[in-house]
Design a protein around this motif. Structure first.
Motif, short mmCIF file in Angstrom:
data_model
loop_
_atom_site.label_atom_id
_atom_site.label_comp_id
_atom_site.label_asym_id
_atom_site.label_seq_id
_atom_site.Cartn_x
_atom_site.Cartn_y
_atom_site.Cartn_z
N ARG A 13 -35.66 29.74 7.41
CA ARG A 13 -36.45 28.23 8.37
C ARG A 13 -35.04 27.33 8.28
O ARG A 13 -35.44 27.06 7.14
N SER A 14 -34.89 27.24 9.13
CA SER A 14 -34.48 26.25 9.42
C SER A 14 -34.89 25.31 9.98
O SER A 14 -35.44 25.31 11.19
N ASP A 15 -34.24 23.67 10.06
CA ASP A 15 -34.72 22.45 11.12
C ASP A 15 -33.69 22.25 11.46
O ASP A 15 -32.92 22.87 11.73
N ALA A 16 -34.43 21.17 13.07
CA ALA A 16 -33.07 20.40 13.54
C ALA A 16 -32.15 20.13 12.63
O ALA A 16 -30.74 19.81 13.55
N HIS A 17 -31.89 19.79 11.72
CA HIS A 17 -30.73 19.36 10.85
C HIS A 17 -29.78 19.86 10.42
O HIS A 17 -28.96 20.28 9.45
N ASP A 18 -29.93 21.46 10.49
CA ASP A 18 -29.57 22.82 10.31
C ASP A 18 -29.52 22.82 8.02
O ASP A 18 -28.70 23.08 7.54
N GLY A 95 -36.74 23.00 17.86
CA GLY A 95 -34.86 22.51 17.03
C GLY A 95 -34.47 22.61 16.26
O GLY A 95 -33.40 22.90 15.54
N GLY A 96 -35.28 24.16 15.19
CA GLY A 96 -34.84 24.53 14.20
C GLY A 96 -34.14 25.94 14.09
O GLY A 96 -34.77 26.24 15.63
N CYS A 97 -34.41 26.69 13.22
CA CYS A 97 -34.28 28.44 13.59
C CYS A 97 -35.45 29.20 12.77
O CYS A 97 -34.92 29.05 11.68
N LEU A 98 -35.53 30.69 13.41
CA LEU A 98 -35.81 31.39 12.36
C LEU A 98 -34.54 32.23 12.29
O LEU A 98 -34.25 32.60 12.98
N ILE A 99 -34.55 32.97 10.58
CA ILE A 99 -33.86 33.48 11.19
C ILE A 99 -33.82 35.01 9.73
O ILE A 99 -34.86 34.86 9.09
N ARG A 100 -33.78 35.90 10.44
CA ARG A 100 -33.46 37.45 9.57
C ARG A 100 -32.81 37.70 9.22
O ARG A 100 -31.64 38.22 9.45
#
Length: 469
Positions: A13-18, A95-100
């Motif tokens: 998982r990433s946040d809004a600031h990558d 603002g963040g992302c889920l990464i799989r």
């Protein structure tokens, strides 16, 4: 968007600031091996690019990425989903992302191409060199250029002793001393050697490029000296003049100070652009290419301003000699061949049997032709030709550079040789000094530089030189 039959093996998982705020193995280990931390900004270039696009456009994206993991090349299928959208019960981090991650594969890095690496090393050495010279097959000096203040005495000595090998003027700590009158060391021993120059506190690395085929070095050598450390000017020189006068300060005071850091910027940008440090997103490679291009423009501007100072000096003279203009034209075409090929432009030079002998300075004529041919390549359409033609005119020799470009109007022809004149063009990397300097040089050699053109039908720049006595 997962590939059929490819179950996810890790999530992150990433946040809004990558920043990668949490990650499962093996992604966490790859993040560390790429120089990052958890939590920390995503250090895997292709993954960072994908996350940024997903976050910016609010889209679920998936594709294969690759990265360097030590001595291995890692490839994996990655799916990135913006958080805050309805993603399988995960929310609260808008603002963040889920990464799989799926289909994780690693393999030894393929062997590097030796020829490609050697070409890249030579390009970097050329960009960083603070002294360059052209040598004959016996390693005697034909011409020499230097931008380093601490090599000024060496350059002066080399220019004045063209019957001696260049290696007589430097010391090679790792090769031992040469007895007086001994033969010149073989070029393979000198290429890559470290040398010491009297009057310089820095150590220098030697690059010798043999020229000529089929016999190696039958056409001589290119010599480059590259410093192991930046130049540290005396305090009086390090300070930029409070009032900068173009034509009086650039060449003498600022050029040596500016050239090396700009050359290093170019070399580093080229290293990034060619992905020597590992896989990189295409947009970052393009950014690095823009940086290198801007650096080349700055170096060209410094060269032009330095030349401007020289050619406008009351003491400016040339060193006339008997030169074969077909040879000069072929060298200009060889130097600019790659640039022309990139623009799909054919360069046509006179053959060796078409040579005409003129009384002029080889280096200065080559400088003029590089400017004229370079301009023609820059402004011609893909698929066209740029031709260099030779002709007699009484006791004069005419060298014509003709193109199929847009041509010049009578109004443009009237001002094209004026200082800083760019004919209204912007963003093409030119300084507006090349043609002005070229005409000054031509006239200093007892010749002239003129133009004939019709708008829409190309242009013909004509260099007139004295014929051989």
């Amino acid at each position: 968007m997962n590939k059929p039959g490819q179950p996810f093996i890790a999530e992150a998982r990433s946040d809004a600031h990558d920043k990668l705020v949490e990650a499962q193995e093996p992604l966490a280990q790859l993040q560390h091996r790429c120089g990052g931390d958890v939590p920390g900004v995503i250090a895997i270039p292709e993954l960072l690019s994908l996350v940024r696009k997903s976050r910016k456009y609010g889209l679920r994206l998936a594709r294969m990425i690759q990265a360097i993991d030590g001595d291995e090349l890692v490839r994996a299928w990655v799916e990135v989903s913006p958080l805050g959208s309805e993603v399988e019960g995960i929310g609260g981090d808008e603002g963040g992302c889920l990464i799989r991650i799926a289909n994780w594969q690693s393999a030894p890095l393929p062997p590097e191409d030796a020829a490609e690496n050697e070409a890249r090393k030579l390009a970097i050495d050329r960009a960083l060199a603070e002294l360059s010279a052209r040598l004959d097959p016996q390693q005697h000096i034909l011409s020499v250029e230097s931008v380093a203040p601490d090599l000024a005495d060496l350059a002066r000595a080399l220019r004045g002793s063209k019957s001696q090998a260049w290696s007589d003027f430097v010391d090679f700590p790792g090769l031992g001393s040469m007895p007086p009158g001994a033969a010149t060391l073989h070029w393979r021993l000198l290429d890559g050697a470290e040398c010491v120059v009297e009057g310089s506190d820095r150590r220098w690395n030697v690059t010798l490029l043999p020229l000529g085929k089929p016999e190696v070095a039958s056409a001589g050598f290119e010599l480059y000296l590259t410093a192991q450390a930046p130049y540290s000017p005396p305090p009086a020189v390090a300070a930029i003049p409070r009032e900068l006068s173009i034509g009086s300060s650039i060449g003498r005071e600022l050029s040596p100070v500016l050239r090396q850091p700009i050359a290093r910027i170019i070399a580093n940008a080229e290293t990034i652009r060619t992905r020597l440090a590992g896989p990189l997103a295409e947009e970052y490679s393009a950014y690095a290419a823009d940086i290198a291009s801007a650096g080349q423009h700055l170096l060209a501007l410094i060269d032009d301003l330095s030349d401007l100072e020289i050619v406008e000096s009351d003491q400016f003279t040339t060193a006339p000699d008997q030169i074969d203009l077909a040879d000069v034209a072929q060298r200009a075409v060889g130097i600019l061949g790659v640039r022309a090929k990139e623009r799909e432009i054919e360069l046509v030079a006179p053959g060796k049997d078409e040579g005409l002998i003129a009384t002029a300075e080889f280096r200065r004529v080559l400088q003029i032709l590089l400017n004229l041919v370079g301009n023609a390549v820059r402004y011609s359409e893909p698929g066209s030709q740029v031709r260099i033609e030779l002709a007699h005119a009484d006791e004069r020799i005419l060298v014509t550079v003709a193109d199929d470009g847009p041509g010049l109007t009578p109004e443009q022809q009237a001002v094209v040789f004026e200082k800083f004149e760019r004919l209204g063009r912007t963003g093409d990397g030119g300084s507006g000094l090349g043609l002005y300097i070229s005409r000054r040089i031509a006239r200093a050699m007892g010749g002239d530089l003129t133009v004939e053109s019709t708008a829409g039908e190309g242009a013909r720049f004509i260099l007139e030189l004295p014929g051989a006595a």
